[in-house]
Design a protein around this motif. Structure first.
Motif, PDB file in Angstrom:
ATOM      1  N   LEU A  89     -11.223  62.913   5.011  1.00 44.26           N
ATOM      2  CA  LEU A  89     -11.617  63.733   5.927  1.00 44.26           C
ATOM      3  C   LEU A  89     -11.822  62.738   7.135  1.00 44.26           C
ATOM      4  CD1 LEU A  89     -12.646  66.652   7.049  1.00 44.26           C
ATOM      5  CD2 LEU A  89     -14.738  65.951   6.285  1.00 44.26           C
ATOM      6  N   ALA A  90     -11.407  63.204   8.262  1.00 42.09           N
ATOM      7  CA  ALA A  90     -11.359  62.459   9.498  1.00 42.09           C
ATOM      8  C   ALA A  90     -11.392  63.179  10.880  1.00 42.09           C
ATOM      9  CB  ALA A  90     -10.395  61.350   9.565  1.00 42.09           C
ATOM     10  N   VAL A  91     -12.068  62.793  11.843  1.00 42.37           N
ATOM     11  CA  VAL A  91     -11.694  63.335  13.132  1.00 42.37           C
ATOM     12  C   VAL A  91     -11.330  62.055  13.995  1.00 42.37           C
ATOM     13  CG1 VAL A  91     -12.479  64.333  15.278  1.00 42.37           C
ATOM     14  CG2 VAL A  91     -13.487  65.127  12.956  1.00 42.37           C
TER      15      VAL A  91
ATOM     16  N   PHE B   5      -7.283  66.178   7.343  1.00 41.25           N
ATOM     17  CA  PHE B   5      -8.055  66.597   5.709  1.00 41.25           C
ATOM     18  C   PHE B   5      -6.788  66.324   4.932  1.00 41.25           C
ATOM     19  CE2 PHE B   5      -8.552  69.037   2.280  1.00 41.25           C
ATOM     20  CZ  PHE B   5      -9.756  68.843   1.721  1.00 41.25           C
ATOM     21  N   ALA B   6      -7.157  65.688   3.703  1.00 38.42           N
ATOM     22  CA  ALA B   6      -6.190  65.337   2.624  1.00 38.42           C
ATOM     23  C   ALA B   6      -7.004  66.025   1.321  1.00 38.42           C
ATOM     24  CB  ALA B   6      -5.453  64.233   2.567  1.00 38.42           C
TER      25      ALA B   6
ATOM     26  N   ALA C  90     -13.922  58.924  13.264  1.00 37.24           N
ATOM     27  CA  ALA C  90     -14.993  59.039  12.259  1.00 37.24           C
ATOM     28  C   ALA C  90     -14.273  59.638  11.061  1.00 37.24           C
ATOM     29  CB  ALA C  90     -15.975  60.142  12.752  1.00 37.24           C
ATOM     30  N   GLU C  91     -14.357  58.690  10.110  1.00 37.83           N
ATOM     31  CA  GLU C  91     -13.519  58.892   8.759  1.00 37.83           C
ATOM     32  C   GLU C  91     -14.338  58.734   7.722  1.00 37.83           C
ATOM     33  OE1 GLU C  91      -9.319  56.936   8.136  1.00 37.83           O
ATOM     34  OE2 GLU C  91     -10.712  55.836   6.904  1.00 37.83           O
ATOM     35  N   VAL C  92     -13.949  59.701   6.469  1.00 36.68           N
ATOM     36  CA  VAL C  92     -14.676  59.439   5.398  1.00 36.68           C
ATOM     37  C   VAL C  92     -13.501  59.383   4.198  1.00 36.68           C
ATOM     38  CG1 VAL C  92     -16.342  60.545   3.671  1.00 36.68           C
ATOM     39  CG2 VAL C  92     -16.280  61.099   6.055  1.00 36.68           C
ATOM     40  N   ASN C  93     -13.410  58.112   3.741  1.00 37.40           N
ATOM     41  CA  ASN C  93     -12.416  58.190   2.563  1.00 37.40           C
ATOM     42  C   ASN C  93     -12.876  57.226   1.384  1.00 37.40           C
ATOM     43  OD1 ASN C  93     -10.000  58.213   1.320  1.00 37.40           O
ATOM     44  ND2 ASN C  93      -9.096  56.597   2.473  1.00 37.40           N
TER      45      ASN C  93
END
Length: 408
Positions: free
Chosen positions: A102-104, A117-118, A194-197
């Protein structure tokens, strides 16, 4: 400004994003104490501003304080992709049921923010983008409207959560809230990324952010005094920033000074096409006075030795005679012993060239065109570099130092 993982996660928590309990450690002893406090197992994670930490061995699962201390000692001795590891994040380990992304991000193509989103995350998300582009949701966000409810629903639908799971409704709500919170962080913190991985769904049905990657717009840092000040990693960059200039270190042997990012980048491309390689570049911007030129030249010459320097200025707001006076001042004070090629054009360029001609500084070549300037500086660098290849073609005909490179 890129944030380290633990700094990004602090912002995540403040924005309402769920993160595992963690402690920062700078020694093996601190890592062991953090493990005792959090409870094993824990993940010991290298804090470095680069990707590929897991593949480099910078993330390790430890099942005791002794293991955590040993892992911290090994990780703190690492350099990952040229970035030394100065601290580790000791984080409570979780049972991962599924990984997502998830990222913006700030999209240059769209000139605005985009939600990405993936349904698969982790270290292979780049491979997923190549293998199955349809598996990735990309949704432009209108800066005026902000994140819309339908975009949140699109992400939740794309996650394809099992509808038969008794906790599916709660998981969907958590995922939707995570999307909203990430947008809030991006917007309120003036972020460009802003990324969550990975964004994970744990075995017990919780949504958690196991990693963070946050980049804050440098121009907005004054609006966020709670963010840690991070000095530039390169001393030359610090000098240039103090003078209000932009400096980027590279790996070649030709220093480049120019006004405007477009001109500087095209100059670097021209140097590469001519067989040379830029060591660094300093963008003096528009309207730079003599003092800025002095600071730029000092920054370019302060690092590893360069074989030659190219100053390429097209004057709009910037006056050519100001550039010339700054060069004379800097070259005289610094006792520069490498060839310097100068190309001045535009506003007061003729006056600037006259100033340089009158100064008659040794080692300075004034070129009439950008093409000629690149030829001269590449030839000079080759001649100055130990074992450098001899100049050929047009470069052989060009002397290393001349008063008017374009007239020879």
């Amino acid at each position: 400004m890129d944030l380290l993982e633990h700094q990004g996660k602090r912002l995540f928590a403040l924005a309402g994003l769920p993160v595992p309990p963690s402690r920062l450690a700078q020694t093996p002893e601190e890592a062991a104490a953090a493990t005792d406090e959090l409870g094993a197992p824990v993940a010991v994670k290298a804090q470095a501003k680069t990707g590929g930490r897991g593949k480099a061995g910078g993330i390790r699962i430890c099942r005791s304080a002794q293991e955590a201390a040993a892992a911290a000692a090994a990780i703190l001795a690492m350099t990952i992709r040229g970035k030394p590891v100065e601290s580790v994040l000791v984080e409570q380990a979780v049972q991962v049921g599924r990984e997502m992304y998830l990222a913006v991000v700030s999209s240059r193509a769209l000139r605005g923010p985009m939600l990405v989103f993936a349904r698969e995350g982790g270290v292979d998300v780049e491979e997923l983008a190549t293998r199955d582009p349809s598996a990735i949701v990309r949704s432009p966000i209108d800066p005026l409207l902000g994140l819309c409810d339908y975009q949140v629903r699109d992400v939740v639908a794309a996650a394809a959560l099992d509808p038969e799971d008794p906790g599916a409704a709660e998981t969907r709500a958590q995922l939707g809230q995570a999307v909203r919170s990430l947008w809030r962080l991006y917007h309120d913190r003036d972020a460009t990324l802003a990324e969550v991985n990975p964004l994970v769904l744990t075995a017990d049905g919780r949504i958690l952010c196991l990693d963070s990657k946050v980049t804050i717009d440098d121009n907005a840092l004054s609006r966020h005094p709670d963010l840690p000040s991070q000095p530039p990693e390169d001393e030359r960059e610090a000098k240039a920033r103090a003078a209000g200039l932009a400096f980027v270190p590279l790996s070649g042997d030709i220093g480049v000074i120019g006004n405007g990012a477009g001109l500087v980048m095209s100059t670097i491309d021209r140097i590469a096409a001519a067989g040379g390689s830029a060591a660094d570049f300093c963008d003096i911007g528009g309207g730079a006075r003599a003092a800025a030129i002095v600071a730029a030249l000092e920054a370019v010459l302060a690092g590893p030795p360069v074989a030659a320097v190219l100053v390429n200025v097209f004057g709009g707001i910037t006056r050519g005679d100001e550039v010339a006076r700054g060069l004379i001042e800097a070259l005289t004070a610094a006792h520069v012993d490498v060839p310097v090629v100068v190309r001045l054009d535009g506003n007061a360029a003729e006056e600037g060239r006259a100033v340089l001609d009158q100064a008659a500084l040794p080692g300075v070549t004034v070129a009439e065109s950008a093409e000629r300037a690149v030829e001269l500086v590449v030839a000079a660098a080759r001649q100055a570099s130990p074992g450098g290849a001899p100049a050929t073609g047009a470069e052989q005909a060009a002397p290393t130092v001349s008063r008017r490179g374009g007239e020879d």
